[in-house]
Design a protein around this motif. Structure first.
Motif, short mmCIF file in Angstrom:
data_model
loop_
_atom_site.label_atom_id
_atom_site.label_comp_id
_atom_site.label_asym_id
_atom_site.label_seq_id
_atom_site.Cartn_x
_atom_site.Cartn_y
_atom_site.Cartn_z
N ILE A 142 48.10 28.91 47.88
CA ILE A 142 47.07 29.86 47.69
C ILE A 142 46.94 30.34 46.17
CG2 ILE A 142 46.00 31.78 48.44
CD1 ILE A 142 46.70 30.91 51.31
N GLU A 143 48.06 30.97 45.86
CA GLU A 143 48.20 31.60 44.49
C GLU A 143 47.86 30.66 43.39
OE1 GLU A 143 51.30 34.50 41.98
OE2 GLU A 143 52.23 32.93 43.67
N GLU A 144 48.14 29.34 43.72
CA GLU A 144 47.75 28.34 42.44
C GLU A 144 46.19 28.04 42.44
OE1 GLU A 144 48.62 26.18 39.34
OE2 GLU A 144 50.03 27.25 40.72
N VAL A 145 45.54 28.34 43.71
CA VAL A 145 44.17 28.07 43.56
C VAL A 145 43.58 29.30 42.95
CG1 VAL A 145 42.11 28.12 45.08
CG2 VAL A 145 44.05 26.79 45.55
N ALA A 146 44.20 30.62 43.10
CA ALA A 146 43.62 31.66 42.79
C ALA A 146 43.74 31.75 41.27
CB ALA A 146 44.38 32.92 43.30
N LYS A 147 44.86 31.33 40.56
CA LYS A 147 44.99 31.04 39.48
C LYS A 147 44.03 30.38 38.50
CE LYS A 147 49.87 32.06 39.03
NZ LYS A 147 51.29 31.52 38.99
N ASN A 148 43.33 29.40 39.18
CA ASN A 148 42.35 28.57 38.60
C ASN A 148 40.90 28.61 39.47
OD1 ASN A 148 43.86 26.44 37.02
ND2 ASN A 148 45.20 26.82 38.85
N PHE A 156 45.17 37.55 45.77
CA PHE A 156 44.09 36.68 45.33
C PHE A 156 43.35 37.10 44.19
CE2 PHE A 156 40.93 33.61 45.20
CZ PHE A 156 41.33 32.31 45.51
N LEU A 157 42.58 38.13 44.53
CA LEU A 157 41.78 38.73 43.38
C LEU A 157 42.58 38.96 42.30
CD1 LEU A 157 39.43 41.07 45.82
CD2 LEU A 157 38.89 38.68 44.94
N ALA A 158 43.73 39.43 42.32
CA ALA A 158 44.48 39.90 41.12
C ALA A 158 45.06 38.65 40.25
CB ALA A 158 45.61 40.70 41.61
N ALA A 159 44.97 37.81 41.23
CA ALA A 159 45.80 36.51 40.45
C ALA A 159 44.56 35.44 39.87
CB ALA A 159 46.53 35.35 41.27
N LYS A 217 40.39 35.84 34.15
CA LYS A 217 39.13 36.97 33.82
C LYS A 217 37.70 36.39 33.99
CE LYS A 217 41.45 39.74 30.47
NZ LYS A 217 41.76 40.42 29.20
N ASP A 218 37.68 35.14 33.92
CA ASP A 218 36.02 34.49 33.87
C ASP A 218 35.69 34.28 35.33
OD1 ASP A 218 37.56 32.41 34.08
OD2 ASP A 218 36.38 31.34 32.79
N CYS A 219 36.51 34.48 36.30
CA CYS A 219 36.39 33.96 37.63
C CYS A 219 35.27 35.25 38.31
CB CYS A 219 37.63 34.23 38.53
SG CYS A 219 37.35 33.99 40.13
N LEU A 220 34.29 34.66 38.82
CA LEU A 220 33.10 35.33 39.31
C LEU A 220 33.50 35.95 40.82
CD1 LEU A 220 30.19 36.58 38.66
CD2 LEU A 220 29.32 34.49 40.00
N GLU A 261 37.83 49.81 47.26
CA GLU A 261 38.69 49.03 46.73
C GLU A 261 37.96 47.56 46.40
OE1 GLU A 261 42.21 48.66 49.04
OE2 GLU A 261 43.03 50.61 48.41
N SER A 262 37.15 47.04 47.40
CA SER A 262 36.45 45.72 46.99
C SER A 262 35.58 45.79 46.10
CB SER A 262 35.92 45.43 48.54
OG SER A 262 36.75 45.29 49.38
N LEU A 263 34.80 46.99 45.91
CA LEU A 263 33.41 47.21 45.16
C LEU A 263 34.20 47.16 43.72
CD1 LEU A 263 31.17 49.65 46.93
CD2 LEU A 263 30.75 47.62 46.00
N THR A 264 35.46 48.13 43.65
CA THR A 264 36.04 48.02 42.09
C THR A 264 36.66 46.58 41.82
OG1 THR A 264 36.80 50.32 42.84
CG2 THR A 264 37.97 49.22 41.11
N ALA A 265 36.86 45.79 42.64
CA ALA A 265 37.59 44.37 42.37
C ALA A 265 36.27 43.65 42.04
CB ALA A 265 38.43 44.05 43.62
N ALA A 266 34.98 43.82 42.44
CA ALA A 266 34.24 42.67 42.65
C ALA A 266 33.20 42.87 41.12
CB ALA A 266 33.32 43.10 43.52
#
Length: 293
Positions: free
Chosen positions: A108-114, A137-140, A143-146, A165-170
């Protein structure tokens, strides 16, 4: 080169509808619809070691949708769905199920990174295990991930802290008019009309876009210095299960394909109206929609 997936992250469950049991869950629905537009899409959740877990994998395999859904020591999620006379659902969402316990593993972490985009909600954060996985996942992600927060308030499975927390990350918030009223009460925005609430949230959390759906009264997209409105098409409704997820999937796909906010909004409205005419959350879309991207 590693594939860049559009990811639906959170609950995978079975909607127990009047006409039978159908695979659903907002993240899987979202991934399914972005996949229909030709993107590499993936659903991430967890399943039980049971018949419904086996059936989930079988159906996703048949649809050609990639997924990572580890087996955990909890039953596969189910929801009892009741429809009113207009096909609008109410949900009884079972607790202590597999998707409450999604592990954050290396795969799952590998998918997050890409990840190219990820859609997540509040429901899968009702339990600490899946909530932690979603935030890891969101932290991993690059930068250009929507990052799309499709808020999906259900029953009492949310808190002010989870939403903040979710709004801050979105990057994008998707919300409906009833949820906006709830957020207004929860966050103390008295006296503000609907649009002013949206502008306030957009600015406060530095969002790229805020999508507001208002059922038969149309929908809006707010972005800095931009507002788009689309009327809701009048259609013969079979049920509205998954219509919002198809809206989000089509909108995300169109934005990633380089469409303008107005064009993406128009496509999302047309797709969700079509899904309302079909039973269940994952109908196949006609080519008149999918070929637009």
């Amino acid at each position: 080169m590693q594939k860049r997936f559009i990811v639906g992250l959170g609950e995978a469950l079975w909607d127990c509808l009047p006409e039978g049991t159908k695979l659903g869950g907002a993240p899987a629905n979202f991934a399914f619809h972005t996949h229909q537009f030709g993107f590499d899409a993936m659903a991430i959740s967890a399943l039980g070691n049971d018949i419904l877990g086996d059936q989930t994998r079988k159906e996703l395999d048949q649809e050609g949708l990639r997924y990572i859904m580890p087996i955990v020591d909890y039953p596969t999620g189910t929801v009892q769905v009741s429809l009113d006379d207009e096909g609008v659902p109410t949900y009884d969402i079972k607790e202590n199920v597999a998707w409450d316990n999604i592990p954050f593993n290396d795969e799952i972490e590998e998918v997050a990174k890409n990840a190219r985009a990820v859609c997540f909600g509040s429901l899968a954060q009702r339990n600490g295990v899946s909530r932690e996985t979603i935030h890891q996942f969101l932290a991993a992600t690059p930068k250009d991930c929507l990052k799309i927060f499709d808020i999906n308030l259900r029953q009492t499975f949310y808190t002010k802290e989870i939403i903040q927390e979710s709004l801050t990350a979105a990057d994008i918030l998707k919300i409906n008019d009833e949820e906006l009223v709830t957020i207004g009460r929860l966050f103390g925005y008295p006296g503000l009309d609907m649009e002013n609430k949206c502008w306030l949230i957009l600015g406060k959390y530095n969002l790229k876009m805020l999508v507001l759906t208002c059922g038969v009264n149309g929908s809006y997209v707010f972005a800095p210095a931009t507002k788009s409105f689309q009327e809701t098409p009048k259609v013969e409704v079979a049920d509205t299960v998954g219509a919002g997820d198809s809206f989000t999937g089509a909108f995300c796909a169109a934005i990633l394909a380089g469409k303008s906010i107005k064009a993406a909004h128009k496509l999302a409205v047309e797709v969700s109206a079509y899904v309302c005419t079909q039973n269940g959350a994952m109908p196949l879309l006609p080519e008149e929609f999918t070929r637009q991207l």
